[in-house]
Scaffold this motif. Structure first.
Motif, PDB file in Angstrom:
ATOM      1  N   GLY A  69     -43.865  -1.426   0.435  1.00  0.00           N
ATOM      2  CA  GLY A  69     -42.541  -2.018   0.601  1.00  0.00           C
ATOM      3  C   GLY A  69     -41.461  -0.964   0.774  1.00  0.00           C
ATOM      4  N   ASN A  70     -41.664   0.208   0.187  1.00  0.00           N
ATOM      5  CA  ASN A  70     -40.718   1.320   0.326  1.00  0.00           C
ATOM      6  C   ASN A  70     -40.930   2.092   1.635  1.00  0.00           C
ATOM      7  OD1 ASN A  70     -39.639   0.700  -2.139  1.00  0.00           O
ATOM      8  ND2 ASN A  70     -40.663   2.357  -3.242  1.00  0.00           N
ATOM      9  N   GLY A  71     -41.979   1.734   2.391  1.00  0.00           N
ATOM     10  CA  GLY A  71     -42.214   2.367   3.689  1.00  0.00           C
ATOM     11  C   GLY A  71     -43.019   3.653   3.630  1.00  0.00           C
ATOM     12  N   ILE A  72     -43.626   3.984   2.493  1.00  0.00           N
ATOM     13  CA  ILE A  72     -44.405   5.228   2.429  1.00  0.00           C
ATOM     14  C   ILE A  72     -45.881   4.985   2.175  1.00  0.00           C
ATOM     15  CG2 ILE A  72     -42.479   6.675   1.686  1.00  0.00           C
ATOM     16  CD1 ILE A  72     -43.657   6.484  -1.168  1.00  0.00           C
ATOM     17  N   HIS A  75     -50.386  -0.976   2.406  1.00  0.00           N
ATOM     18  CA  HIS A  75     -50.999  -2.100   1.708  1.00  0.00           C
ATOM     19  C   HIS A  75     -50.671  -3.344   2.521  1.00  0.00           C
ATOM     20  CE1 HIS A  75     -52.062  -5.048  -1.341  1.00  0.00           C
ATOM     21  NE2 HIS A  75     -52.713  -4.079  -1.946  1.00  0.00           N
ATOM     22  N   PRO A  76     -51.630  -4.234   2.690  1.00  0.00           N
ATOM     23  CA  PRO A  76     -51.380  -5.409   3.531  1.00  0.00           C
ATOM     24  C   PRO A  76     -50.369  -6.389   2.940  1.00  0.00           C
ATOM     25  CG  PRO A  76     -53.576  -5.522   2.539  1.00  0.00           C
ATOM     26  CD  PRO A  76     -53.017  -4.171   2.223  1.00  0.00           C
ATOM     27  N   ASP A  77     -50.070  -6.265   1.639  1.00  0.00           N
ATOM     28  CA  ASP A  77     -49.114  -7.172   1.000  1.00  0.00           C
ATOM     29  C   ASP A  77     -47.996  -6.371   0.329  1.00  0.00           C
ATOM     30  OD1 ASP A  77     -50.619  -9.561   1.571  1.00  0.00           O
ATOM     31  OD2 ASP A  77     -52.009  -8.949  -0.031  1.00  0.00           O
ATOM     32  N   PRO A  78     -47.078  -5.815   1.115  1.00  0.00           N
ATOM     33  CA  PRO A  78     -46.014  -5.013   0.513  1.00  0.00           C
ATOM     34  C   PRO A  78     -45.092  -5.857  -0.359  1.00  0.00           C
ATOM     35  CG  PRO A  78     -45.618  -5.320   2.859  1.00  0.00           C
ATOM     36  CD  PRO A  78     -46.951  -5.933   2.560  1.00  0.00           C
ATOM     37  N   LEU A  79     -44.494  -5.200  -1.352  1.00  0.00           N
ATOM     38  CA  LEU A  79     -43.548  -5.855  -2.254  1.00  0.00           C
ATOM     39  C   LEU A  79     -42.317  -4.986  -2.418  1.00  0.00           C
ATOM     40  CD1 LEU A  79     -45.732  -6.998  -5.302  1.00  0.00           C
ATOM     41  CD2 LEU A  79     -44.516  -8.478  -3.711  1.00  0.00           C
ATOM     42  N   THR A  80     -41.212  -5.646  -2.639  1.00  0.00           N
ATOM     43  CA  THR A  80     -40.034  -4.891  -3.050  1.00  0.00           C
ATOM     44  C   THR A  80     -40.141  -4.686  -4.560  1.00  0.00           C
ATOM     45  OG1 THR A  80     -38.739  -6.869  -3.540  1.00  0.00           O
ATOM     46  CG2 THR A  80     -38.625  -6.005  -1.260  1.00  0.00           C
ATOM     47  N   LEU A  81     -39.393  -3.717  -5.063  1.00  0.00           N
ATOM     48  CA  LEU A  81     -39.413  -3.458  -6.495  1.00  0.00           C
ATOM     49  C   LEU A  81     -38.948  -4.688  -7.268  1.00  0.00           C
ATOM     50  CD1 LEU A  81     -39.859  -1.581  -8.871  1.00  0.00           C
ATOM     51  CD2 LEU A  81     -37.532  -0.711  -8.521  1.00  0.00           C
ATOM     52  N   ARG A 135     -43.368  11.233   1.246  1.00  0.00           N
ATOM     53  CA  ARG A 135     -44.765  10.849   1.505  1.00  0.00           C
ATOM     54  C   ARG A 135     -45.752  11.856   0.924  1.00  0.00           C
ATOM     55  NH1 ARG A 135     -45.592   6.836   5.454  1.00  0.00           N
ATOM     56  NH2 ARG A 135     -43.675   6.238   6.499  1.00  0.00           N
ATOM     57  N   ASP A 136     -45.430  13.146   0.994  1.00  0.00           N
ATOM     58  CA  ASP A 136     -46.341  14.159   0.465  1.00  0.00           C
ATOM     59  C   ASP A 136     -46.466  14.044  -1.057  1.00  0.00           C
ATOM     60  OD1 ASP A 136     -46.832  15.154   3.005  1.00  0.00           O
ATOM     61  OD2 ASP A 136     -45.230  16.661   2.863  1.00  0.00           O
ATOM     62  N   ALA A 137     -45.358  13.806  -1.720  1.00  0.00           N
ATOM     63  CA  ALA A 137     -45.397  13.645  -3.178  1.00  0.00           C
ATOM     64  C   ALA A 137     -46.186  12.383  -3.546  1.00  0.00           C
ATOM     65  CB  ALA A 137     -43.978  13.575  -3.745  1.00  0.00           C
TER      66      ALA A 137
END
Length: 182
Positions: A69-72, A75-81, A135-137
């Motif tokens: 959900g954060n774009g990094i 997962h096929p089912d993204p979620l917002t926090l 993304r690296d972290a």
């Protein structure tokens, strides 16, 4: 009296035989009880180990979904926090009693590997809660989590006397392998 003395060796033989039989039966029962008790505890420990792994994995799955959900993440089912807060709270509530059971019944090595794994998972949770886009972290946290899980499972298998298991390193496709239909 001479008849009694003649029968005395046979009587002593019967008594010695009865005592010997009693000792053998009691010893066999104790050994069987010990084996059955060890099997029950081993089965119980396996249940505790599996429950703990499942509770930690729930947090991992929710973190994967938030990272998508954060774009990094992928997962096929993204979620917002905001949508994931309840799921994170439930996963944490399940993990606490599972962790206590692990400490109580698990071997020292398994408990230590479980602690190391969950510390990394809690770092993943903090990472996705901040909305960090590095993304690296994130990938470094994923790698540490996978290594922690592998170490935990290896310690469980060693404690239970099981052979080495699957590495659980399956390739993850990040792009849809099927071209879109037109």
């Amino acid at each position: 009296m001479s008849v009694f003395l003649q029968q005395l060796p046979a009587l002593i033989g019967v008594v010695v035989g009865a005592l010997g039989s009693y000792v053998v039966v009691v010893r066999g029962d104790r050994m069987r009880f010990g084996r059955e008790q060890a099997a029950r505890w081993e089965e119980r420990r396996l249940g505790v180990y599996a429950d703990y792994a499942q509770s930690v994995k729930k947090t991992v799955t929710v973190a994967y979904r938030i990272s998508a959900g954060n774009g990094i993440g992928h997962h096929p089912d993204p979620l917002t926090l905001a949508d994931a807060e309840r799921l994170l709270a439930e996963a944490n509530l399940e993990r606490d009693p599972a962790g206590e059971a692990l400490i109580m019944l698990g071997s020292v090595d398994v408990a230590e590997k479980g602690r190391a794994w969950v510390v990394t998972v809690m770092e993943m949770e903090r990472f996705v809660r901040t909305g960090d886009q590095d993304r690296d972290a994130w990938q470094a946290l994923l790698d540490r989590q996978r290594a922690g899980r592998a170490d935990y499972y290896a310690a469980v298998r060693e404690d239970l006397g099981l052979p080495p298991g699957h590495s659980a390193r399956w390739p993850v496709l990040t792009d849809d392998p099927v071209p879109p239909q037109r």
